[in-house]
Design a protein around this motif. Structure first.
Motif, PDB file in Angstrom:
ATOM      1  N   GLY A 231       0.798  -1.223   0.000  1.00 21.05           N
ATOM      2  CA  GLY A 231       0.000   0.000   0.000  1.00 21.05           C
ATOM      3  C   GLY A 231       0.830   1.273   0.000  1.00 21.05           C
ATOM      4  N   ARG A 232       2.165   1.119  -0.150  1.00 21.33           N
ATOM      5  CA  ARG A 232       3.002   2.325  -0.226  1.00 21.33           C
ATOM      6  C   ARG A 232       3.079   2.797  -1.681  1.00 21.33           C
ATOM      7  N   VAL A 233       3.661   4.010  -1.864  1.00 20.45           N
ATOM      8  CA  VAL A 233       3.678   4.596  -3.212  1.00 20.45           C
ATOM      9  C   VAL A 233       5.118   4.867  -3.670  1.00 20.45           C
ATOM     10  N   PRO A 234       5.695   3.956  -4.464  1.00 22.00           N
ATOM     11  CA  PRO A 234       7.038   4.200  -5.014  1.00 22.00           C
ATOM     12  C   PRO A 234       6.992   5.458  -5.876  1.00 22.00           C
ATOM     13  N   PHE A 235       7.911   6.432  -5.617  1.00 23.08           N
ATOM     14  CA  PHE A 235       7.784   7.698  -6.379  1.00 23.08           C
ATOM     15  C   PHE A 235       9.099   8.204  -6.947  1.00 23.08           C
ATOM     16  N   PHE A 236      10.247   7.731  -6.452  1.00 26.92           N
ATOM     17  CA  PHE A 236      11.510   8.353  -6.875  1.00 26.92           C
ATOM     18  C   PHE A 236      12.648   7.352  -6.804  1.00 26.92           C
ATOM     19  N   CYS A 237      13.492   7.366  -7.835  1.00 21.75           N
ATOM     20  CA  CYS A 237      14.684   6.519  -7.816  1.00 21.75           C
ATOM     21  C   CYS A 237      15.869   7.377  -8.259  1.00 21.75           C
ATOM     22  N   CYS A 238      16.939   7.338  -7.493  1.00 19.95           N
ATOM     23  CA  CYS A 238      18.149   8.078  -7.878  1.00 19.95           C
ATOM     24  C   CYS A 238      19.203   7.079  -8.347  1.00 19.95           C
ATOM     25  N   ALA A 239      19.458   7.073  -9.654  1.00 19.47           N
ATOM     26  CA  ALA A 239      20.518   6.230 -10.213  1.00 19.47           C
ATOM     27  C   ALA A 239      21.766   7.093 -10.371  1.00 19.47           C
TER      28      ALA A 239
END
Ligand code: PLP
Length: 472
Positions: A231-239
């Protein structure tokens, strides 16, 4: 009776300005003579300064003399060609002169209207940079995206994260449900950005890395799926293209596959390594960038432009503006209201901004694409040569795949010997090196990229290390 004035007259400025330019030119000529790492102890510099500010004006000559006497001993010489620590913070003649002009003009370019040239040159130079680095058209300013000069890669990461947070919130997510992704090798500025953005430590997931310290796309996909299911919301990934520890390269294209499918904003931090793309044969550093949401590269690290100068691009400026634009009455003006101009205050955290594009413009025009590529390519060749010396010496081993300008090595004798080698080199003042830890072992980093580093400097560093290894 004329009013008293304490200001420097244009004639005095002309005379003292020439003295300062001469001082800097002489510094450039003699920088190698200084111990690279300042040998002063904590408090030494303050103890040498007067306890109180002057009541009466002082002659400029005295101030300049104190630079030599009081300040220089406490300077660590980032502009020494014997600088191999951290990553470089490049400078160059054209860059310094651009900086001088920016200070002379003294404009504050928060709005287009507060100095149209400040904004328009910046937009133009950022489009030039796309061409120089071979970056995707999606970042061009004549589309929905565009570029801006931030003070640092840390600010770029923060702005990207704030834009992504805004996009997530606009889609209805609660702040406490948002989840960001990075690896243990992502720069610490990501963690700071998350804190600034109000995320808890448990809202940043650490994605596993492979044996080259690069993020594993499958591991990202698994974490994203788990978070979704909970139920969480993945929103950002820093590569990262070129991590700080070992210049590891995250597989951006495969990470973008995961992020695009999951609606996660993917930001790529190319702070150091991104500049390699001025060389056509090194454009692999751009792989996958045609599908990412934002990208940053630091000319103030490895493109002969003095700090501060981070190029930051977004594919869709709407989210950034939605996150950072606030319009108080006192900033309203006709040009902004027309929608025909860029107001860069909306692309960064502070309101005010310097005319940073000038120095980058000077650098690009002075070197040309050819000159920039020549010097970056040369640094890469020198690092390759250094790595070959390490590989051929049984007392040392490579601690990570050598890449671009960075060689990570260690003496096979263990942490104590490596610490002693580092301390001995740095105490000598002849070179400056820093360390990292990989797989819990101390690693010596040799970062080649200072503007004036040549073969003789790299050779001298190797001879120094090899000679110390004989004594260890
Ligand atoms: N990202 C990477 C990969 C870095 O290596 C660094 C600094 O070395 C940064 C970000 C932070 O750079 P800045 O000082 O421009 O914030």
């Amino acid at each position: 009776m004329t009013e008293p004035s304490f200001h420097m007259t244009p004639d005095e400025f002309r005379r003292h300005g020439a003295e300062v330019v001469e001082w800097v030119a002489r510094y450039m000529e003699t920088v190698e003579e200084h111990p690279v790492l300042s040998p002063v102890a904590p408090g030494d510099i303050r103890a040498s300064l007067p306890a109180h500010p002057p009541q009466r004006p002082e002659p400029f000559e005295d101030v300049l003399a104190d630079i030599e006497a009081l300040i220089l001993p406490g300077v660590t010489h980032w502009q020494s060609p014997n600088w191999f620590a951290y990553f470089p913070a490049n400078s160059s003649g054209p860059s310094v002169l651009g900086e001088l002009l920016a200070a002379g003009l003294g404009v504050q370019g928060m709005l287009w209207a507060t100095s149209p040239a400040c904004t328009e040159l910046e937009t133009h130079v950022l489009d030039w940079m796309l061409e120089l680095l071979g970056l995707p058209d999606r970042f061009r300013s004549d589309g929905p995206g565009g570029g801006v000069i931030e003070d640092s890669a840390s600010s770029a990461t923060l702005c990207a994260l704030l834009a992504a947070r805004r996009r997530g919130r606009d889609a209805g997510a609660e702040l406490g449900d948002l989840v960001a992704y990075a690896s243990a090798h992502t720069h610490s500025s990501l963690e700071k950005a998350a804190r600034v953005a109000g995320l808890g430590a448990d809202q940043v997931r650490v994605v596993a890395v492979d044996e080259t310290y690069a993020m594993v796309p499958g591991a990202l996909a698994t974490l994203v799926a788990e978070d979704r299911a909970a139920g969480r919301v993945p929103f950002f990934c820093c590569a990262t293209v070129g991590t700080t520890s070992s210049l590891a390269v995250d597989p951006v294209a495969a990470l973008a596959d995961v992020c695009v499918a999951a609606g996660v904003w993917i930001h790529v931090d190319g702070a150091m390594a991104g500049s390699a793309a001025v060389c056509s044969e090194l454009r692999w550093v751009n792989d996958g960038l045609d599908r990412v949401d934002s990208y940053a590269v630091n000319p103030h690290k490895w493109l002969f432009t003095n700090f501060d100068c981070t190029c930051f691009w977004v594919a869709d400026r709407g989210a950034l503006l939605a996150a950072l634009s606030i319009l108080p009455e006192y900033l309203r003006n006709e040009a902004s209201a027309s929608g025909a101009v860029i107001d860069y205050r909306d692309w960064q955290v502070p309101l005010g901004r310097r005319f940073r594009a000038l120095k980058l413009w000077f650098v690009i025009r002075h070197y040309g694409a050819e000159g920039l590529a020549h010097h970056v390519r040369r640094h890469v060749e020198l690092a390759r040569q250094f790595a070959a010396w390490v590989e051929a010496d049984a007392r040392f081993e490579l601690a990570a795949p050598p890449r671009l300008g960075l060689v990570c090595l260690r003496h096979v004798g263990g942490d104590e010997v490596n610490q002693w080698l580092l301390d001995s080199i740095n105490a000598s003042g002849e070179q400056y090196l820093t360390h990292t830890r990989l797989d819990d072992r101390l690693v010596i980093r040799v970062s080649v990229g200072q503007t004036h580093t040549e073969e003789r400097h790299v050779r001298a560093l190797w001879d120094h290390l090899a000679c110390l290894a004989d004594a260890s």
